[in-house]
Design a protein around this motif. Structure first.
Motif, PDB file in Angstrom:
ATOM      1  N   CYS A  21      39.091  20.955  30.798  1.00 48.77           N
ATOM      2  CA  CYS A  21      39.216  22.355  31.181  1.00 48.77           C
ATOM      3  C   CYS A  21      38.322  22.618  32.395  1.00 48.77           C
ATOM      4  O   CYS A  21      37.144  22.247  32.398  1.00 48.77           O
ATOM      5  CB  CYS A  21      38.808  23.258  30.021  1.00 48.77           C
ATOM      6  SG  CYS A  21      38.785  25.024  30.427  1.00 48.77           S
ATOM      7  N   ILE A  22      38.876  23.233  33.402  1.00 48.50           N
ATOM      8  CA  ILE A  22      38.107  23.488  34.627  1.00 48.50           C
ATOM      9  C   ILE A  22      36.936  24.442  34.381  1.00 48.50           C
ATOM     10  O   ILE A  22      35.943  24.396  35.083  1.00 48.50           O
ATOM     11  CB  ILE A  22      39.024  24.013  35.757  1.00 48.50           C
ATOM     12  CG1 ILE A  22      38.306  23.958  37.089  1.00 48.50           C
ATOM     13  CG2 ILE A  22      39.543  25.390  35.434  1.00 48.50           C
ATOM     14  CD1 ILE A  22      39.184  24.181  38.281  1.00 48.50           C
ATOM     15  N   PHE A  23      37.020  25.277  33.358  1.00 49.19           N
ATOM     16  CA  PHE A  23      35.968  26.247  33.082  1.00 49.19           C
ATOM     17  C   PHE A  23      34.858  25.697  32.196  1.00 49.19           C
ATOM     18  O   PHE A  23      33.695  26.011  32.397  1.00 49.19           O
ATOM     19  CB  PHE A  23      36.543  27.498  32.413  1.00 49.19           C
ATOM     20  CG  PHE A  23      37.569  28.209  33.245  1.00 49.19           C
ATOM     21  CD1 PHE A  23      37.323  28.541  34.569  1.00 49.19           C
ATOM     22  CD2 PHE A  23      38.786  28.551  32.702  1.00 49.19           C
ATOM     23  CE1 PHE A  23      38.271  29.201  35.335  1.00 49.19           C
ATOM     24  CE2 PHE A  23      39.745  29.212  33.455  1.00 49.19           C
ATOM     25  CZ  PHE A  23      39.492  29.537  34.771  1.00 49.19           C
ATOM     26  N   LEU A  72      39.863  34.564  36.101  1.00 45.70           N
ATOM     27  CA  LEU A  72      39.166  33.748  37.097  1.00 45.70           C
ATOM     28  C   LEU A  72      37.808  34.337  37.456  1.00 45.70           C
ATOM     29  O   LEU A  72      36.827  33.606  37.596  1.00 45.70           O
ATOM     30  CB  LEU A  72      40.031  33.585  38.346  1.00 45.70           C
ATOM     31  CG  LEU A  72      41.317  32.771  38.157  1.00 45.70           C
ATOM     32  CD1 LEU A  72      42.169  32.830  39.401  1.00 45.70           C
ATOM     33  CD2 LEU A  72      41.010  31.337  37.757  1.00 45.70           C
ATOM     34  N   ARG A  73      37.727  35.653  37.578  1.00 46.89           N
ATOM     35  CA  ARG A  73      36.441  36.296  37.884  1.00 46.89           C
ATOM     36  C   ARG A  73      35.448  36.122  36.750  1.00 46.89           C
ATOM     37  O   ARG A  73      34.259  35.911  36.967  1.00 46.89           O
ATOM     38  CB  ARG A  73      36.650  37.783  38.144  1.00 46.89           C
ATOM     39  CG  ARG A  73      37.235  38.078  39.487  1.00 46.89           C
ATOM     40  CD  ARG A  73      37.314  39.575  39.727  1.00 46.89           C
ATOM     41  NE  ARG A  73      37.895  39.826  41.024  1.00 46.89           N
ATOM     42  CZ  ARG A  73      38.816  40.753  41.247  1.00 46.89           C
ATOM     43  NH1 ARG A  73      39.251  41.522  40.276  1.00 46.89           N
ATOM     44  NH2 ARG A  73      39.282  40.926  42.461  1.00 46.89           N
ATOM     45  N   ASP A  78      29.323  30.510  40.201  1.00 45.84           N
ATOM     46  CA  ASP A  78      29.131  30.588  41.648  1.00 45.84           C
ATOM     47  C   ASP A  78      29.457  29.275  42.351  1.00 45.84           C
ATOM     48  O   ASP A  78      30.017  29.275  43.451  1.00 45.84           O
ATOM     49  CB  ASP A  78      27.696  31.004  41.976  1.00 45.84           C
ATOM     50  CG  ASP A  78      27.406  32.437  41.573  1.00 45.84           C
ATOM     51  OD1 ASP A  78      28.355  33.171  41.235  1.00 45.84           O
ATOM     52  OD2 ASP A  78      26.220  32.825  41.591  1.00 45.84           O
ATOM     53  N   ASN A  79      29.089  28.150  41.749  1.00 44.37           N
ATOM     54  CA  ASN A  79      29.360  26.858  42.384  1.00 44.37           C
ATOM     55  C   ASN A  79      30.858  26.605  42.531  1.00 44.37           C
ATOM     56  O   ASN A  79      31.301  26.075  43.544  1.00 44.37           O
ATOM     57  CB  ASN A  79      28.705  25.718  41.606  1.00 44.37           C
ATOM     58  CG  ASN A  79      27.201  25.758  41.727  1.00 44.37           C
ATOM     59  OD1 ASN A  79      26.653  26.162  42.752  1.00 44.37           O
ATOM     60  ND2 ASN A  79      26.510  25.354  40.687  1.00 44.37           N
ATOM     61  N   LEU A  80      31.629  26.965  41.530  1.00 49.11           N
ATOM     62  CA  LEU A  80      33.074  26.793  41.602  1.00 49.11           C
ATOM     63  C   LEU A  80      33.666  27.691  42.688  1.00 49.11           C
ATOM     64  O   LEU A  80      34.504  27.263  43.479  1.00 49.11           O
ATOM     65  CB  LEU A  80      33.726  27.084  40.248  1.00 49.11           C
ATOM     66  CG  LEU A  80      35.247  26.949  40.190  1.00 49.11           C
ATOM     67  CD1 LEU A  80      35.700  25.547  40.575  1.00 49.11           C
ATOM     68  CD2 LEU A  80      35.744  27.298  38.790  1.00 49.11           C
ATOM     69  N   ILE A  81      33.208  28.920  42.748  1.00 48.02           N
ATOM     70  CA  ILE A  81      33.700  29.850  43.774  1.00 48.02           C
ATOM     71  C   ILE A  81      33.377  29.324  45.166  1.00 48.02           C
ATOM     72  O   ILE A  81      34.230  29.324  46.060  1.00 48.02           O
ATOM     73  CB  ILE A  81      33.110  31.259  43.548  1.00 48.02           C
ATOM     74  CG1 ILE A  81      33.678  31.847  42.249  1.00 48.02           C
ATOM     75  CG2 ILE A  81      33.397  32.168  44.736  1.00 48.02           C
ATOM     76  CD1 ILE A  81      32.974  33.097  41.778  1.00 48.02           C
ATOM     77  N   ALA A  87      36.844  24.475  50.259  1.00 43.09           N
ATOM     78  CA  ALA A  87      38.122  23.763  50.376  1.00 43.09           C
ATOM     79  C   ALA A  87      39.081  24.547  51.273  1.00 43.09           C
ATOM     80  O   ALA A  87      39.774  23.970  52.114  1.00 43.09           O
ATOM     81  CB  ALA A  87      38.737  23.534  48.995  1.00 43.09           C
ATOM     82  N   TYR A  88      39.102  25.859  51.100  1.00 43.23           N
ATOM     83  CA  TYR A  88      39.955  26.698  51.946  1.00 43.23           C
ATOM     84  C   TYR A  88      39.524  26.597  53.410  1.00 43.23           C
ATOM     85  O   TYR A  88      40.355  26.442  54.311  1.00 43.23           O
ATOM     86  CB  TYR A  88      39.903  28.152  51.476  1.00 43.23           C
ATOM     87  CG  TYR A  88      40.634  29.079  52.410  1.00 43.23           C
ATOM     88  CD1 TYR A  88      42.029  29.140  52.408  1.00 43.23           C
ATOM     89  CD2 TYR A  88      39.942  29.882  53.311  1.00 43.23           C
ATOM     90  CE1 TYR A  88      42.707  29.984  53.270  1.00 43.23           C
ATOM     91  CE2 TYR A  88      40.616  30.726  54.174  1.00 43.23           C
ATOM     92  CZ  TYR A  88      41.989  30.770  54.157  1.00 43.23           C
ATOM     93  OH  TYR A  88      42.653  31.591  55.020  1.00 43.23           O
TER      94      TYR A  88
END
Length: 100
Positions: A21-23, A72-73, A78-81, A87-88
């Motif tokens: 899980c990404i979270f 998502l919020r 913070d590190n994932l954001i 990446a963008y």
């Protein structure tokens, strides 16, 4: 925004069930599976299969109930954001460089 082809890849979606899980970093269990969650799905139209993240079933259900952006919020640290925006930024730079 560049229009990209819609990818449909059942093997990729099946593979995501084995990812963490990404979270939370947890793997799926007999009691709670990992679900592929399409990002940006709108009114029943799924986004491309290359825009899918692995999440525990409870988070996938929560996205349907409360909304994807709300989930998502709530769940993104913070590190994932930062990594998402990095990446963008890299993608944007690469597009600019390729157009020179």
């Amino acid at each position: 925004m560049i229009r990209r082809p819609i990818i449909r890849d059942r093997a990729w979606l099946d593979h995501l069930h084995s990812e963490r899980c990404i979270f939370t970093g947890q793997r799926g269990t007999e009691n709670e599976t990992i679900d592929p969650m399409h990002l940006g799905a709108f009114k029943g139209l799924k986004s491309s299969d290359d825009e899918v993240i692995p999440v525990l079933h409870r988070f996938h259900a929560m996205a349907h109930q409360k909304g994807e952006i709300s989930l998502l919020r709530t769940m993104s640290d913070d590190n994932l954001i930062r990594e998402v925006f990095r990446a963008y930024a890299r993608q944007l730079y690469a597009q600019w460089r390729s157009g020179k």
